[in-house]
Scaffold this active site. Structure first.
Site, PDB file in Angstrom:
ATOM      1  N   PHE A 210       0.859  -1.202   0.000  1.00  0.00           N
ATOM      2  CA  PHE A 210       0.000   0.000   0.000  1.00  0.00           C
ATOM      3  C   PHE A 210       0.885   1.239   0.000  1.00  0.00           C
ATOM      4  CE2 PHE A 210      -2.624  -3.193   2.022  1.00  0.00           C
ATOM      5  CZ  PHE A 210      -3.862  -2.990   1.427  1.00  0.00           C
ATOM      6  N   HIS A 211       0.581   2.180  -0.888  1.00  0.00           N
ATOM      7  CA  HIS A 211       1.300   3.464  -0.796  1.00  0.00           C
ATOM      8  C   HIS A 211       0.519   4.632  -1.366  1.00  0.00           C
ATOM      9  CE1 HIS A 211       2.268   2.403  -4.967  1.00  0.00           C
ATOM     10  NE2 HIS A 211       2.570   3.666  -5.160  1.00  0.00           N
ATOM     11  N   ARG A 212      -0.669   4.400  -1.906  1.00  0.00           N
ATOM     12  CA  ARG A 212      -1.420   5.511  -2.521  1.00  0.00           C
ATOM     13  C   ARG A 212      -1.893   6.467  -1.433  1.00  0.00           C
ATOM     14  NH1 ARG A 212      -0.630   3.303  -7.195  1.00  0.00           N
ATOM     15  NH2 ARG A 212       0.527   5.207  -7.585  1.00  0.00           N
ATOM     16  N   ASP A 289      -2.449  -1.530  -3.781  1.00  0.00           N
ATOM     17  CA  ASP A 289      -3.024  -0.356  -4.440  1.00  0.00           C
ATOM     18  C   ASP A 289      -2.043   0.160  -5.495  1.00  0.00           C
ATOM     19  OD1 ASP A 289      -1.066   0.918  -2.936  1.00  0.00           O
ATOM     20  OD2 ASP A 289      -2.467   1.969  -1.623  1.00  0.00           O
TER      21      ASP A 289
END
Ligand code: UDP
Length: 373
Positions: A210-212, A289
């Site tokens: 996850f990094h958005r 994501d």
């Protein structure tokens, strides 16, 4: 005839992966002189150096060292530094090549266009139609000022045509990230994984990334992400290589410790490209994501649940193994469990031009620049 002078610009992990096959292909051409500029958006050893080493890229000719900051700061600083670099070039550049949808992409495109240098955008035409994503704004601006638009999937062709881009600028060349994956297959299939994951991967396991901003920047959203991971871990072990941005947010909110203490979740630093692909290829399912990981899982036939409201890569759903899921879906675990079986594919039809000839097709387009010169 003088050489064609090309500047390639890259700033982030996915940029380096997309740049590599094209660099290696162009390097073989005697009448092309090629320089690389690393803007410095990703600069840590495990977000940058390891990719240059694994992908056998040389030291960049220019390293701008821009680093982090807000989106306007990064775009502003990168644009100023690139303008200095491009204005000093002697002979001047004939073509600037940018990749993907990051700040380095749009900064490179704006600067070159303002200086009258034609721009090639590799991975053009993708659209999420969600202007709250910084990447979407970068994509739209870059496409509308570039001369050569290299498209990776059908939807890109449709969007550019609908947006009124001159058809002669649009070239369907395929997915260059997949070319890297294919070219390095023997390396990632044989790489050793860290000892600390051995217990986690001895039975079916999930890989998460996850990094958005929409998932990790808002504390209430990040808390739901953490809850989803905890719920997933009741079903199967979870291996989670944590992006630096996500790590900082998790630590600030105290959630990092909560995840560390769960014995069915393994938090890792960002992995090298080979280790990461090896892990994905061995996993039962990927929850992400990321943009690029939707494509890699689609190519590998690996079930992927993308925690986003939209995707700019719809072919990963229609012809691949991807499905979108809203973070707020309270039936998270049963949704994921259902799709782990439904999405598994061993007899995938190849997606058009997701092969190892993408850089060759781009070279054909570059030869047209040579004709124009
Ligand atoms: N990746 C990697 N190590 C990791 C996580 C991802 O090498 O720990 C690779 C992954 O295989 C893919 C790329 O990084 O090729 C995707 O980058 P990211 O998710 O950061 O960016 P996005 O594609 O969302 O722009």
């Amino acid at each position: 005839m003088s050489k064609l002078n090309i500047l390639m610009i890259a700033g982030t992990r996915p940029n380096f992966i997309k740049l590599a096959p094209l660099y290696h292909r162009l390097k073989k051409e005697n009448d092309i002189d090629i320089k690389i500029c690393h803007t410095g958006q990703h600069y840590d050893k495990n977000m940058s150096d390891v990719f240059w080493e694994y992908l056998e890229l040389p030291e960049p000719n220019y390293a701008l060292g821009i680093g982090g900051g807000t989106v306007p700061e990064v775009i502003g600083n990168t644009t100023v530094a690139l303008a200095n670099l491009m204005q000093k070039a002697d002979p001047t550049y004939d073509l600037v090549i940018v990749f993907g949808d990051v700040n380095a992409t749009v900064s490179g495109a704006i600067t070159a266009t303002q200086l009258g240098i034609p721009v090639m955008h590799v991975e053009a035409g993708l659209r999420s139609f969600d202007r709250s994503m910084p990447e979407e704004i970068n994509r739209v601006i870059t496409d509308h000022i570039s001369e050569y638009l290299m498209v990776s999937e059908y939807s890109g062709l449709e969007h550019l045509q609908k947006e009124g881009i001159e058809p002669s600028k649009i070239h369907f060349v395929g997915n260059i990230m997949i070319e890297t994956l294919i070219n390095t297959r023997s390396k990632w299939e044989s790489v050793a994984l860290p000892d600390e994951v051995k217990d986690f991967i001895s039975k079916p396991f999930a890989v998460c990334t996850f990094h958005r901003p929409e998932n990790v920047d808002v504390p209430s959203q990040l808390e739901i992400v953490a809850r989803r991971l905890l719920s997933l871990s009741t079903w199967m072990p979870v291996v989670f290589p944590v992006h630096p941005r996500t790590k900082a947010r998790l630590e600030k909110s105290g959630l990092y410790q909560l995840l560390v203490e769960n014995e069915n979740i393994k938090l890792l630093p960002p992995l090298g490209y080979f280790e990461f692909l090896s892990l994905v290829s061995k996993s039962a399912i990927v929850i992400t994501d990321s943009g690029g990981i939707q494509e890699e899982t689609a190519f590998l036939g690996k079930p992927c649940v993308t925690i986003r409201k939209n995707t700019e890569r719809p072919i990963t759903i229609t012809e691949g193994t991807n499905i979108l899921m809203d973070l707020h879906n309270e039936d998270f675990l049963s949704f994921v469990q259902t799709h782990q079986d439904n999405l598994k594919k061993t007899d995938l039809n190849p997606i058009k031009f997701w092969d190892n000839k993408v850089s060759e097709r781009i070279l054909d387009v570059i030869k047209q620049c040579r004709v124009k010169k």
